[in-house]
Design a protein around this motif. Structure first.
Motif, short mmCIF file in Angstrom:
data_model
loop_
_atom_site.label_atom_id
_atom_site.label_comp_id
_atom_site.label_asym_id
_atom_site.label_seq_id
_atom_site.Cartn_x
_atom_site.Cartn_y
_atom_site.Cartn_z
N ARG A 27 19.94 7.18 -120.16
CA ARG A 27 19.71 5.80 -120.62
C ARG A 27 18.66 5.73 -121.73
O ARG A 27 18.90 5.13 -122.79
CB ARG A 27 19.25 4.92 -119.45
N ASP A 28 17.50 6.28 -121.46
CA ASP A 28 16.38 6.07 -122.40
C ASP A 28 16.36 7.09 -123.52
O ASP A 28 16.00 6.77 -124.65
CB ASP A 28 15.05 6.11 -121.63
N LEU A 30 19.05 9.46 -124.41
CA LEU A 30 20.31 9.64 -125.15
C LEU A 30 20.96 8.32 -125.54
O LEU A 30 21.95 8.31 -126.27
CB LEU A 30 21.29 10.50 -124.33
N GLY A 31 20.44 7.22 -125.02
CA GLY A 31 21.00 5.92 -125.39
C GLY A 31 22.37 5.65 -124.79
O GLY A 31 23.10 4.79 -125.25
N THR A 33 23.77 3.86 -122.29
CA THR A 33 23.34 2.82 -121.35
C THR A 33 24.46 2.32 -120.45
O THR A 33 24.25 1.41 -119.65
CB THR A 33 22.73 1.64 -122.12
N GLY A 34 25.65 2.89 -120.57
CA GLY A 34 26.74 2.47 -119.67
C GLY A 34 26.45 2.84 -118.22
O GLY A 34 26.92 2.18 -117.29
N LYS A 36 24.19 2.74 -115.12
CA LYS A 36 23.20 1.70 -114.80
C LYS A 36 22.19 2.13 -113.75
O LYS A 36 22.49 2.92 -112.85
CB LYS A 36 23.93 0.44 -114.28
N GLU A 74 31.00 6.31 -120.77
CA GLU A 74 31.35 6.34 -122.19
C GLU A 74 32.30 7.50 -122.51
O GLU A 74 33.05 7.43 -123.48
CB GLU A 74 30.09 6.47 -123.06
N THR B 238 34.14 -0.45 -119.69
CA THR B 238 33.92 0.76 -120.49
C THR B 238 32.43 1.05 -120.69
O THR B 238 32.08 1.94 -121.48
CB THR B 238 34.58 0.62 -121.88
N GLY B 239 31.59 0.31 -120.01
CA GLY B 239 30.14 0.56 -120.15
C GLY B 239 29.59 0.08 -121.48
O GLY B 239 28.47 0.45 -121.85
N ASP B 246 20.13 -2.88 -121.23
CA ASP B 246 20.75 -1.95 -122.18
C ASP B 246 20.30 -2.16 -123.62
O ASP B 246 20.74 -1.45 -124.52
CB ASP B 246 22.28 -2.09 -122.13
N ARG B 248 18.57 -1.89 -126.98
CA ARG B 248 17.85 -0.79 -127.62
C ARG B 248 17.42 -1.22 -129.01
O ARG B 248 18.21 -1.75 -129.77
CB ARG B 248 18.74 0.45 -127.71
N PHE B 254 9.13 1.98 -123.28
CA PHE B 254 9.65 1.55 -121.98
C PHE B 254 8.48 1.29 -121.03
O PHE B 254 7.57 2.11 -120.95
CB PHE B 254 10.54 2.65 -121.39
N ASN B 297 9.54 6.72 -121.47
CA ASN B 297 10.70 6.77 -120.60
C ASN B 297 10.42 5.86 -119.40
O ASN B 297 9.30 5.85 -118.86
CB ASN B 297 10.94 8.22 -120.14
#
Lengths: 155, 749
Positions: A27-28, A30-31, A33-34, A36, A74, B238-239, B246, B248, B254, B297
């Protein structure tokens, strides 16, 4: 020393402490974010990904312990090239808020890869770790059966 | 799906030489105009606050939070139906926080009147109540009101825009208006001429729109009344749907936070020396009522936040939930805040020796929202402006509160609303937004995403309050002749309105007794009083609000009344409803038919029924349970609702079915309890819900007999809880009067 990680076919060098859970690398760092964050304690399934084809809770796998290639939502399919499970999710209009659905879909895809034509009991067993507060379960069940049929026709 | 942030940025780049800024018309014009908040960029035109047209096509503004209930589908369908655009070409976005998007239905919902018997006087009162939300910009998603509020407004917006585009085409082509038609985003003229809306929009924006446009006959609807493919479905499968969590931004950091688990108590001191040395940590921020750790992070930030040593002050309420419940129970004997129903004469009741008189007391616990997506917000403070990205049910309030917290003018604060990973009332609060604003101010110039851990979320909610009821009933010859209900609970309305607007409404609190005083039963002597209990526990709107406890109290007791005179609980209710409200008896008849109700169940099987009229919709539920080796299994549920006009049957079905699972989860197994002033539940293992394997099979029937639209997001919740308790009674013979039910019996888990 950076850790090497393969996610959705791409190799990454990740410079984070060894104990950072895969979830937070995805998530943080590699980006992606799918996948959860829902609970952090493996009790909701929102972070489900595949490691070496097996459904795993990404919040419980430390970066240093990732033992194989990772597939996230993804990498399963894209809006223009849906995986059969995603196609079934769209056809059955499963999602409400949608937040848990990445995890539900990854769990269902892993189930179907091992059990192509699951019974209701097998679906119960595989999906009981995935929480949905909107209560989309009836459509999830229907979509899994539909995806199994579609994959059966393809296969 | 277009991103509002990008459009705003583009708009800022080209300056505010709006093609049609401030043009607002149609239904819009018959009252005071509010400025159109859409600032079209180069090549874009807006015809009213809900429609933005550019070369890429038509974008419709939903202006309500998409939290699963389908507003990004049903609201655009209302516009598209009249505007004539092809469904596959429709793009949807939330749009900015603005007064133009006020929710008038929400305020009228708070009136202390009985919704199912509206009169002319009530309609006048409802009109009057629409002034207040307009003034305070109540762009709130809640109260199952989005569609009710939008039904005429958005169809009018589409229709007047369509007619204006036709006028622009008539001028361009020098043809009579009457010769033009519209289809799929184009004006069609004789001779095969087609003009795209995008070509006409700049000219149309200069034309005064027609003041009166007839809306289409429902017979001619193409989209409304049908199950439309949801506009958010592919993204959510599909996320790629962007939730608050989400977001960014370049250079983003963070953050994790901790606040006092003794809610409302302050922070006495903290020692961050250990945390500051931990990997990835950039800074520990003193928020005065807690701390934030900013790191590279989220997980590293959470680890470090846990390592901060903090001394917390005591909570301003009793230590334990038992003590709190004692305060609530004691309030049953206090002066009532409301007596919104007092039919007949309870004080002069003539009770004959052959009459049955029964009494019972009930309680329900505190409950958390536990949305799947924990609270979070991302903020960037640039010194003179603040941008916030978050899933909010009340972006206007969020901007105001954030502005106050960091001493900026509200005009310099912009809230960008993402998808909501569940709302259920929780995301109408602004605490997580204010917190992110304060962290961002400390990190000026750097965007920061503040994410709550699940534990922080579970233990810092605005809870559904615990509540108690004392019920009394008199039966004669198998019929209910008297019902007296007293309800005691802290007032959600007062606490929430105080928090949101600084005004605490005095007078009767309808939300406190809704689901009991306004039920469609012809009981000649029918009195309900509401008794407010003061406790400083943070409470808020929780899916179905007061109905969530009153539905359980009322419909458990109605069941007890039927049982007291050995009557079938469904037939007993039908007698009461038929003489009072046809749509309500209609849904009871429907579930009877769907479930094959006979009033008899085999050994090892139990069935219960309940009816609640809430959010302008009557919903009846039958639940069937079985005994599986000592554990109760919730096997099936049948749901019938009467929504007046079913705008999107698949979405309504999903909301009814999801509402039942929400209610059954709460009734069976959910409870927030307190010890030493702290919530005892930390995460989902302590506050579980039904899952796929233990959810019932659910069948939904949608009726359309009532003359007005009803809400769909909440009204299935209240009857599902008593239907389960009543089914347990049928199964075991034991009447469980205190929720959750798993204190007394075990469920299949």
């Amino acid at each position: 020393m950076p850790t090497t990680l393969t996610v959705n076919g791409t190799e990454y060098q990740v410079d984070l402490p060894d104990d950072v859970p895969l979830l937070w690398v995805l998530r943080d760092e590699l980006g992606l974010t799918g996948t959860k964050y829902g609970c952090g304690v493996a009790s909701c399934g929102s972070c489900t990904v595949h490691i070496d084809g097996e459904a795993m809770r990404a919040c419980q796998v430390a970066l240093a312990d990732v033992w194989g290639p990772v597939t996230t939502i993804e990498g399963l399919g894209t809006p223009n090239a849906l995986h059969a499970v995603q196609q079934a999710w769209v056809e059955h209009q499963v999602a409400q808020c949608g937040y848990c659905q990445s995890g539900q879909i990854m769990q269902a895809a892993a189930l179907l890869s091992k059990t192509p034509n699951p019974s209701d009991e097998e679906i119960d067993l595989a999906m009981s770790g995935n929480l949905c507060r909107c209560g989309t379960y009836p459509r999830i069940r229907a979509a899994i059966h539909a995806a199994a049929d579609a994959l059966g026709r393809e296969g | 799906m277009p991103n509002w942030g990008k459009i705003t940025r583009r708009t800022l780049l080209v300056g505010s030489a709006a093609i049609a800024g401030g043009v607002a018309f149609g239904v819009w014009q018959y009252r005071r105009d509010l400025p159109n908040p859409l600032q079209p960029g180069d090549g874009q035109a807006t015809l009213n606050p809900w429609i933005l047209i550019d070369q890429d096509g038509v974008t419709l503004i939903a202006a309500r939070a998409e939290m699963g209930q389908g507003v990004y589908t049903t609201l655009p369908a209302l516009v598209a139906e009249e505007l004539d655009v092809a469904w596959e070409d429709v793009r949807v976005m939330h749009g900015p926080a603005a007064q133009a998007y006020y929710n008038e239905a929400l305020m009228s919902h708070g009136l202390p009147i009985n919704d199912y018997e509206r009169t002319g006087f009530h309609e006048v009162m409802i009109e009057a109540m629409t002034v207040l939300p307009k003034m305070i910009g109540l762009q709130v998603t809640g109260g199952s009101t989005s569609t009710i509020d939008a039904f005429e407004k958005l169809r009018m917006a589409g229709a007047t825009a369509r007619e204006t585009l036709k006028r622009a085409a008539a001028e361009r082509l020098n043809m009579p208006l009457g010769s033009l038609t519209t289809r799929d985003g184009k004006v069609i003229a004789p001779g095969g001429i087609e003009l795209r809306y995008a070509e006409l929009a700049p000219a149309a924006a200069e034309i005064d729109p027609p003041r009166r446009v007839a809306l289409r006959d429902p017979e001619d609807w193409r989209y409304l009344g049908r199950s439309m493919p949801r506009t958010d479905m592919i993204a959510k499968s599909t996320g790629t749907a962007e939730f608050g969590l989400d977001v960014r931004l370049p250079g983003m950091k963070f953050a994790a936070v901790r606040r006092n688990p003794r809610l409302g108590g302050g922070m006495l001191s903290f020692d961050a020396s250990a945390a500051e040395g931990m990997p990835g940590v950039e800074r520990v921020v003193d928020l005065t009522d807690g701390i934030a750790v900013v790191a590279n992070n989220t997980w590293l930030a959470m680890q470090a936040a846990d390592a901060v040593e903090i001394e917390w002050a005591a909570a301003p309420y009793p230590d334990t939930s038992d003590e709190m419940l004692n305060v609530i129970r004691a309030a049953l004997d206090n002066e009532p805040n409301s007596m919104l129903r007092d039919d007949g004469d309870l004080d002069a009741l003539d009770i004959a020796p052959e009459d049955r008189e029964i009494e019972a007391e009930y309680t329900v616990p505190w409950l958390a929202h536990a949305t799947m997506e924990p609270m979070n917000a991302t903020a960037l403070h640039t010194g003179d402006a603040l941008d916030i990205w978050t899933g909010s049910q009340a972006p206007g309030f969020a901007e105001q509160r954030a502005a106050e917290a960091v001493d900026l003018d509200t005009d310099h604060v912009t809230c960008h609303v993402t998808f909501l990973g569940g709302g259920f009332g929780r995301r109408g609060e602004t605490d997580f937004v204010v917190q992110a604003a304060r962290v961002a101010r400390a990190m000026q110039g750097t965007p920061v995403k503040v994410t709550w851990s699940r534990e922080e979320d579970m233990r810092h909610d605005f809870y559904r309050p615990a509540a108690a009821a004392r019920m009394r009933g008199v039966l004669r010859g198998g019929f209910a002749t008297a019902l007296e209900g007293r309800v005691a609970a802290p007032s959600v309305t007062r606490q929430s309105m105080q928090r949101m607007t600084g005004l605490s409404p005095s007078g009767p609190d309808k939300g406190h007794v809704e689901g009991m005083f306004n039920q469609p039963y012809a009981i000649p002597n029918y009195r309900v009083s509401g008794h407010l209990a003061d406790l400083d526990v943070p409470i808020g709107f929780w899916r179905s609000v007061g109905n969530s406890f009153n539905g359980f109290f009322m419909e458990s007791f109605i069941d007890e009344m039927a049982a007291a005179v050995q009557r079938d609980p469904l037939a007993f209710r039908l007698d009461l409803a038929r003489r009072e409200h046809a749509p309500s008896s209609g849904v009871l008849e429907a579930v009877a038919e769907m479930s094959g109700w006979t009033g008899r169940t085999p050994e090892g099987t139990g069935r219960g029924v309940a009816l609640t009229y809430s959010f302008h919709t009557a919903v009846a539920v039958v639940v069937e349970v079985t005994d599986q080796g000592g554990d109760v299994s919730i096997d099936r549920a049948w749901v019938a609702c009467d929504v007046g006009t079913a705008l999107d049957p698949a979405i309504i079905e999903a909301q009814m079915s999801g509402g039942v699972i929400w209610g059954l989860s709460a009734a069976a197994m959910q409870e927030i309890s307190f010890a030493v002033g702290e919530v005892e539940q930390w995460n989902f293992p302590d506050f579980d819900s039904l899952r796929l394997h233990n959810s019932p099979e659910i069948e939904v029937r949608i009726l359309e007999t009532q003359p007005h639209l009803g809400g769909v997001g909440e009204p299935a919740v209240p009857p599902s809880m008593p239907a389960l308790a009543n089914a347990i009674y049928d199964l075991t013979g034991e009447r469980v009067r205190d929720l959750p039910l798993n204190r007394r019996l075990s469920f299949v888990i």
